[in-house]
Motif scaffolding. Structure first.
Motif, PDB file in Angstrom:
ATOM      1  N   MET A   1       0.706  -1.245  -0.154  1.00  0.00           N
ATOM      2  CA  MET A   1       0.002  -0.163  -0.083  1.00  0.00           C
ATOM      3  C   MET A   1       1.544   1.479   0.312  1.00  0.00           C
ATOM      4  SD  MET A   1      -2.665   1.364   3.131  1.00  0.00           S
ATOM      5  CE  MET A   1      -2.743   0.077   3.663  1.00  0.00           C
ATOM      6  N   PRO A   2       0.823   1.842  -0.618  1.00  0.00           N
ATOM      7  CA  PRO A   2       1.663   3.057  -0.881  1.00  0.00           C
ATOM      8  C   PRO A   2       1.174   4.264  -0.228  1.00  0.00           C
ATOM      9  CG  PRO A   2       0.973   2.484  -3.049  1.00  0.00           C
ATOM     10  CD  PRO A   2       0.412   1.927  -2.396  1.00  0.00           C
ATOM     11  N   TYR A   3       2.084   4.987   0.324  1.00  0.00           N
ATOM     12  CA  TYR A   3       1.483   6.637   1.367  1.00  0.00           C
ATOM     13  C   TYR A   3       1.928   7.713   0.573  1.00  0.00           C
ATOM     14  CZ  TYR A   3       0.886   9.591   5.095  1.00  0.00           C
ATOM     15  OH  TYR A   3       0.986  11.080   5.923  1.00  0.00           O
ATOM     16  N   VAL A   4       1.844   8.559  -0.038  1.00  0.00           N
ATOM     17  CA  VAL A   4       2.155   9.103  -0.527  1.00  0.00           C
ATOM     18  C   VAL A   4       2.182  10.340   0.404  1.00  0.00           C
ATOM     19  CG1 VAL A   4       2.726  10.617  -2.048  1.00  0.00           C
ATOM     20  CG2 VAL A   4       2.422   8.598  -2.391  1.00  0.00           C
ATOM     21  N   ASN A   5       2.975  11.419   1.070  1.00  0.00           N
ATOM     22  CA  ASN A   5       2.712  12.696   2.005  1.00  0.00           C
ATOM     23  C   ASN A   5       3.337  14.130   0.838  1.00  0.00           C
ATOM     24  OD1 ASN A   5       3.723  14.636   4.928  1.00  0.00           O
ATOM     25  ND2 ASN A   5       1.186  14.131   4.242  1.00  0.00           N
ATOM     26  N   ILE A   6       1.552  15.222   0.076  1.00  0.00           N
ATOM     27  CA  ILE A   6       2.430  16.477   0.184  1.00  0.00           C
ATOM     28  C   ILE A   6       2.476  17.042   0.923  1.00  0.00           C
ATOM     29  CG2 ILE A   6       1.727  17.188  -2.525  1.00  0.00           C
ATOM     30  CD1 ILE A   6       0.914  15.682  -3.580  1.00  0.00           C
ATOM     31  N   LYS A   7       3.091  18.026   0.832  1.00  0.00           N
ATOM     32  CA  LYS A   7       3.664  19.685   1.492  1.00  0.00           C
ATOM     33  C   LYS A   7       3.844  20.311   0.984  1.00  0.00           C
ATOM     34  CE  LYS A   7       5.310  16.568   5.923  1.00  0.00           C
ATOM     35  NZ  LYS A   7       4.324  16.490   6.742  1.00  0.00           N
ATOM     36  N   ILE A   8       2.343  21.123   1.502  1.00  0.00           N
ATOM     37  CA  ILE A   8       2.339  22.582   0.140  1.00  0.00           C
ATOM     38  C   ILE A   8       2.597  23.606   1.540  1.00  0.00           C
ATOM     39  CG2 ILE A   8       2.103  21.606  -2.175  1.00  0.00           C
ATOM     40  CD1 ILE A   8      -0.850  22.539  -1.474  1.00  0.00           C
ATOM     41  N   THR A   9       2.511  24.715   1.104  1.00  0.00           N
ATOM     42  CA  THR A   9       1.998  25.756   1.598  1.00  0.00           C
ATOM     43  C   THR A   9       1.210  26.110   2.049  1.00  0.00           C
ATOM     44  OG1 THR A   9       3.088  27.973   0.091  1.00  0.00           O
ATOM     45  CG2 THR A   9       4.153  26.863   2.001  1.00  0.00           C
ATOM     46  N   ASN A  10       0.069  27.042   2.862  1.00  0.00           N
ATOM     47  CA  ASN A  10      -0.963  27.283   2.791  1.00  0.00           C
ATOM     48  C   ASN A  10      -1.371  28.644   1.430  1.00  0.00           C
ATOM     49  OD1 ASN A  10      -0.527  28.514   4.860  1.00  0.00           O
ATOM     50  ND2 ASN A  10      -2.301  28.430   6.340  1.00  0.00           N
ATOM     51  N   GLU A  11      -1.378  28.451   1.108  1.00  0.00           N
ATOM     52  CA  GLU A  11      -1.631  29.878  -0.176  1.00  0.00           C
ATOM     53  C   GLU A  11      -2.556  29.819  -1.086  1.00  0.00           C
ATOM     54  OE1 GLU A  11       3.035  32.077  -0.026  1.00  0.00           O
ATOM     55  OE2 GLU A  11       2.866  29.944  -0.290  1.00  0.00           O
ATOM     56  N   GLY A  12      -3.395  29.133  -0.878  1.00  0.00           N
ATOM     57  CA  GLY A  12      -4.569  28.553  -1.868  1.00  0.00           C
ATOM     58  C   GLY A  12      -4.864  27.861  -3.011  1.00  0.00           C
ATOM     59  N   ALA A  13      -3.881  26.733  -2.600  1.00  0.00           N
ATOM     60  CA  ALA A  13      -4.568  25.448  -3.800  1.00  0.00           C
ATOM     61  C   ALA A  13      -6.315  25.268  -3.645  1.00  0.00           C
ATOM     62  CB  ALA A  13      -3.932  24.368  -3.094  1.00  0.00           C
ATOM     63  N   VAL A  43      -2.058  11.960   1.169  1.00  0.00           N
ATOM     64  CA  VAL A  43      -2.231  12.951   1.948  1.00  0.00           C
ATOM     65  C   VAL A  43      -1.863  14.427   1.794  1.00  0.00           C
ATOM     66  CG1 VAL A  43      -1.563  13.798   4.760  1.00  0.00           C
ATOM     67  CG2 VAL A  43      -2.518  10.938   3.617  1.00  0.00           C
ATOM     68  N   ILE A  44      -2.256  15.536   1.834  1.00  0.00           N
ATOM     69  CA  ILE A  44      -2.317  16.796   1.032  1.00  0.00           C
ATOM     70  C   ILE A  44      -2.253  17.322   2.641  1.00  0.00           C
ATOM     71  CG2 ILE A  44      -2.182  18.664  -0.254  1.00  0.00           C
ATOM     72  CD1 ILE A  44      -3.549  17.308  -1.789  1.00  0.00           C
ATOM     73  N   ASP A  45      -0.865  17.613   3.537  1.00  0.00           N
ATOM     74  CA  ASP A  45      -0.863  18.599   4.480  1.00  0.00           C
ATOM     75  C   ASP A  45      -0.608  20.521   3.680  1.00  0.00           C
ATOM     76  OD1 ASP A  45      -0.488  16.829   6.580  1.00  0.00           O
ATOM     77  OD2 ASP A  45       1.178  16.074   6.309  1.00  0.00           O
ATOM     78  N   GLU A  46      -0.737  21.472   4.300  1.00  0.00           N
ATOM     79  CA  GLU A  46      -0.767  22.596   4.007  1.00  0.00           C
ATOM     80  C   GLU A  46      -0.445  23.133   5.129  1.00  0.00           C
ATOM     81  OE1 GLU A  46      -4.534  24.149   1.631  1.00  0.00           O
ATOM     82  OE2 GLU A  46      -4.934  23.189   2.425  1.00  0.00           O
ATOM     83  N   VAL A  47       0.811  23.851   4.814  1.00  0.00           N
ATOM     84  CA  VAL A  47       1.698  24.218   6.679  1.00  0.00           C
ATOM     85  C   VAL A  47       1.443  25.807   6.372  1.00  0.00           C
ATOM     86  CG1 VAL A  47       4.058  24.261   7.186  1.00  0.00           C
ATOM     87  CG2 VAL A  47       3.177  22.384   6.018  1.00  0.00           C
ATOM     88  N   SER A  48       1.599  26.937   7.336  1.00  0.00           N
ATOM     89  CA  SER A  48       2.175  27.852   6.994  1.00  0.00           C
ATOM     90  C   SER A  48       3.258  27.790   7.005  1.00  0.00           C
ATOM     91  CB  SER A  48       1.136  28.658   8.450  1.00  0.00           C
ATOM     92  OG  SER A  48       2.198  30.052   8.479  1.00  0.00           O
ATOM     93  N   THR A  49       2.481  29.556   5.949  1.00  0.00           N
ATOM     94  CA  THR A  49       4.784  30.365   5.453  1.00  0.00           C
ATOM     95  C   THR A  49       4.948  30.029   6.890  1.00  0.00           C
ATOM     96  OG1 THR A  49       3.469  32.246   5.048  1.00  0.00           O
ATOM     97  CG2 THR A  49       3.081  30.722   3.598  1.00  0.00           C
ATOM     98  N   ASP A  50       4.561  30.931   7.871  1.00  0.00           N
ATOM     99  CA  ASP A  50       5.624  30.857   8.739  1.00  0.00           C
ATOM    100  C   ASP A  50       6.629  29.881   9.284  1.00  0.00           C
ATOM    101  OD1 ASP A  50       4.426  33.755   8.957  1.00  0.00           O
ATOM    102  OD2 ASP A  50       3.065  32.968  11.006  1.00  0.00           O
TER     103      ASP A  50
END
Length: 67
Positions: A1-13, A43-50
């Motif tokens: 079972m592949p698990y992929v975690n994408i982390k992006i900044t929370n800038e409006g995707a 899983v997509i995690d949105e991270v504050s730019t701070d």
């Protein structure tokens, strides 16, 4: 079972863009590695730019400087 975690900044995707990422990564794993899409987790995690740092400073500060 592949698990992929994408982390992006929370800038409006948008929800549509996130769905496209999930579908694209799932299809890539199917096409390249033969993985079953039914058992692929993305899983997509949105991270504050701070809370996202590059070169010793957070993205919020870098953006204010135009970097």
């Amino acid at each position: 079972m592949p698990y992929v975690n994408i982390k992006i900044t929370n800038e409006g995707a948008t929800a549509e863009q996130k769905q496209e990422l999930i579908a694209g990564v799932t299809n890539l794993l199917k096409d390249v590695l033969g993985k079953n899409p039914a058992t692929t987790v993305v899983v997509i995690d949105e991270v504050s730019t701070d809370n996202w740092g590059i070169a010793g400073e957070n993205v919020t500060s870098r953006r204010k400087k135009g970097l």
